[in-house]
Design an enzyme around this catalytic site. Structure first.
Site, PDB file in Angstrom:
ATOM      1  N   LYS A  13     -14.329   6.828   3.766  1.00  0.00           N
ATOM      2  CA  LYS A  13     -13.991   5.549   4.420  1.00  0.00           C
ATOM      3  C   LYS A  13     -13.687   5.757   5.901  1.00  0.00           C
ATOM      4  CE  LYS A  13     -10.457   4.364   1.821  1.00  0.00           C
ATOM      5  NZ  LYS A  13     -10.268   5.408   0.803  1.00  0.00           N
ATOM      6  N   ARG A  88      -7.126  -3.222  -1.553  1.00  0.00           N
ATOM      7  CA  ARG A  88      -7.173  -2.206  -2.608  1.00  0.00           C
ATOM      8  C   ARG A  88      -6.742  -2.781  -3.943  1.00  0.00           C
ATOM      9  NH1 ARG A  88      -6.354   2.539   0.993  1.00  0.00           N
ATOM     10  NH2 ARG A  88      -6.140   4.456  -0.152  1.00  0.00           N
ATOM     11  N   ARG A 122     -10.954  19.030   3.449  1.00  0.00           N
ATOM     12  CA  ARG A 122     -10.731  18.095   4.564  1.00  0.00           C
ATOM     13  C   ARG A 122      -9.602  18.587   5.472  1.00  0.00           C
ATOM     14  NH1 ARG A 122      -9.906  11.687   3.683  1.00  0.00           N
ATOM     15  NH2 ARG A 122      -7.976  12.200   2.594  1.00  0.00           N
ATOM     16  N   ARG A 155      -3.821  16.957   4.908  1.00  0.00           N
ATOM     17  CA  ARG A 155      -2.896  15.901   4.487  1.00  0.00           C
ATOM     18  C   ARG A 155      -2.138  16.343   3.246  1.00  0.00           C
ATOM     19  NH1 ARG A 155      -5.915  10.150   4.339  1.00  0.00           N
ATOM     20  NH2 ARG A 155      -4.694   9.996   2.442  1.00  0.00           N
ATOM     21  N   ARG A 166      -4.126   9.554  -7.013  1.00  0.00           N
ATOM     22  CA  ARG A 166      -4.781   8.568  -6.147  1.00  0.00           C
ATOM     23  C   ARG A 166      -6.090   8.091  -6.780  1.00  0.00           C
ATOM     24  NH1 ARG A 166      -5.416  11.869  -1.036  1.00  0.00           N
ATOM     25  NH2 ARG A 166      -6.202  10.011  -0.020  1.00  0.00           N
TER      26      ARG A 166
HETATM   27  P1  AMP Z   1      -5.675   6.270   2.712  1.00  0.00           P
HETATM   28  O1  AMP Z   1      -5.532   6.968   4.025  1.00  0.00           O
HETATM   29  O2  AMP Z   1      -6.515   5.014   2.799  1.00  0.00           O
HETATM   30  O3  AMP Z   1      -6.115   7.173   1.593  1.00  0.00           O
HETATM   31  O4  AMP Z   1      -4.192   5.759   2.323  1.00  0.00           O
HETATM   32  C1  AMP Z   1      -3.128   6.655   2.161  1.00  0.00           C
HETATM   33  C2  AMP Z   1      -1.997   6.009   1.383  1.00  0.00           C
HETATM   34  O5  AMP Z   1      -1.527   4.844   2.090  1.00  0.00           O
HETATM   35  C3  AMP Z   1      -2.370   5.504  -0.002  1.00  0.00           C
HETATM   36  O6  AMP Z   1      -2.314   6.538  -0.982  1.00  0.00           O
HETATM   37  C4  AMP Z   1      -1.303   4.434  -0.217  1.00  0.00           C
HETATM   38  O7  AMP Z   1      -0.049   5.029  -0.520  1.00  0.00           O
HETATM   39  C5  AMP Z   1      -1.184   3.801   1.172  1.00  0.00           C
HETATM   40  N1  AMP Z   1      -2.137   2.673   1.374  1.00  0.00           N
HETATM   41  C6  AMP Z   1      -3.152   2.607   2.282  1.00  0.00           C
HETATM   42  N2  AMP Z   1      -3.812   1.432   2.198  1.00  0.00           N
HETATM   43  C7  AMP Z   1      -3.203   0.732   1.210  1.00  0.00           C
HETATM   44  C8  AMP Z   1      -3.432  -0.538   0.624  1.00  0.00           C
HETATM   45  N3  AMP Z   1      -4.429  -1.345   1.034  1.00  0.00           N
HETATM   46  N4  AMP Z   1      -2.594  -0.930  -0.371  1.00  0.00           N
HETATM   47  C9  AMP Z   1      -1.594  -0.148  -0.797  1.00  0.00           C
HETATM   48  N5  AMP Z   1      -1.331   1.083  -0.314  1.00  0.00           N
HETATM   49  C10 AMP Z   1      -2.123   1.525   0.682  1.00  0.00           C
END
Ligand code: AMP
Length: 213
Positions: A13, A88, A122, A155, A166
């Protein structure tokens, strides 16, 4: 041009939405990036959401929706945006309908083997956020960003156990919203049965954007 990219953790993404943002001159809005920087700054919001990010759990919808609503209402989003990691959940998709009309949902359909392989390799630049992959897109010098010389890090939620959590969350909560958008006829699937070069997948993405432009 209102676009969202949906995909599993490690689906690409960040990589693809950054490229779309650069090429089409629309802002890249990544809820995960916004949340990580709030946690780093230890802001009021950061303190509230820290525990969710640590465990790989979703931040509550009301908080996420509020953050996105505010960001989308800024002037640079007038000609469009590319959302990364939002919506999400179903309530988030419903909330987004009230904020803006989506033209395109890019669904990164990535096999589980590819995800695990990608996430464990990553690395991200601490300063500019550029994403590397130790196998497919390694930095020239180990641990150092080619772009800005910043330090590369892994990360903490890319640890195997958190990755599994996740992925579970993704399947349970996010898959149904792809079906919701599919019914509206705005989904384009970008399929990765095995690893593909970034530029190759970008060709499919440009073609999908060409259809709405
Ligand atoms: P990402 O970088 O998109 O993988 O997001 C990292 C973390 O941020 C996720 O594991 C969630 O804890 C939180 N997060 C990001 N976007 C959302 C979303 N749209 N809804 C809920 N939690 C989110």
């Amino acid at each position: 041009m209102n676009i969202t990219i949906i995909g599993p953790p490690g689906g690409g993404k960040g990589t693809y939405s950054t490229r779309i943002s650069d090429k089409y001159g629309i802002p890249h809005i990544a809820t995960g990036d916004i949340f990580r920087s709030e946690v780093d700054e230890q802001s009021e919001l950061g303190k509230k959401i820290e525990k969710y990010l640590e465990k790989g759990e979703l931040v509550p919808d009301e908080i996420v929706n509020k953050v996105v609503r505010k960001r989308i209402s800024e002037p640079d989003c007038k000609k469009g945006f590319v959302l990364d990691g939002y919506p999400r959940t179903f309530p988030q998709a419903k909330a987004l309908e009230e904020m803006a009309e989506l033209d395109l949902v890019i669904n990164l359909d990535v096999s589980e083997e590819v995800i695990i392989e990608r996430l464990s390799n990553r690395r991200i630049c601490k300063s500019c956020g550029k994403i590397y992959n130790l196998k497919s897109l390694p930095p020239e010098k180990e641990g150092v960003c080619d772009q800005c010389g910043g330090e590369l890090y892994q990360r903490p939620d890319d640890e195997p156990e958190v990755i599994r959590n996740r992925l579970k969350e993704y399947k349970k909560r996010t898959q149904p919203i792809i079906d919701f958008y599919r019914e509206k006829g705005i989904v384009e699937d970008i399929v990765f049965k095995e690893e593909r070069p970034i530029e190759d997948a970008m060709k499919d993405i440009h073609a999908a954007i060409g259809k709405i432009n």
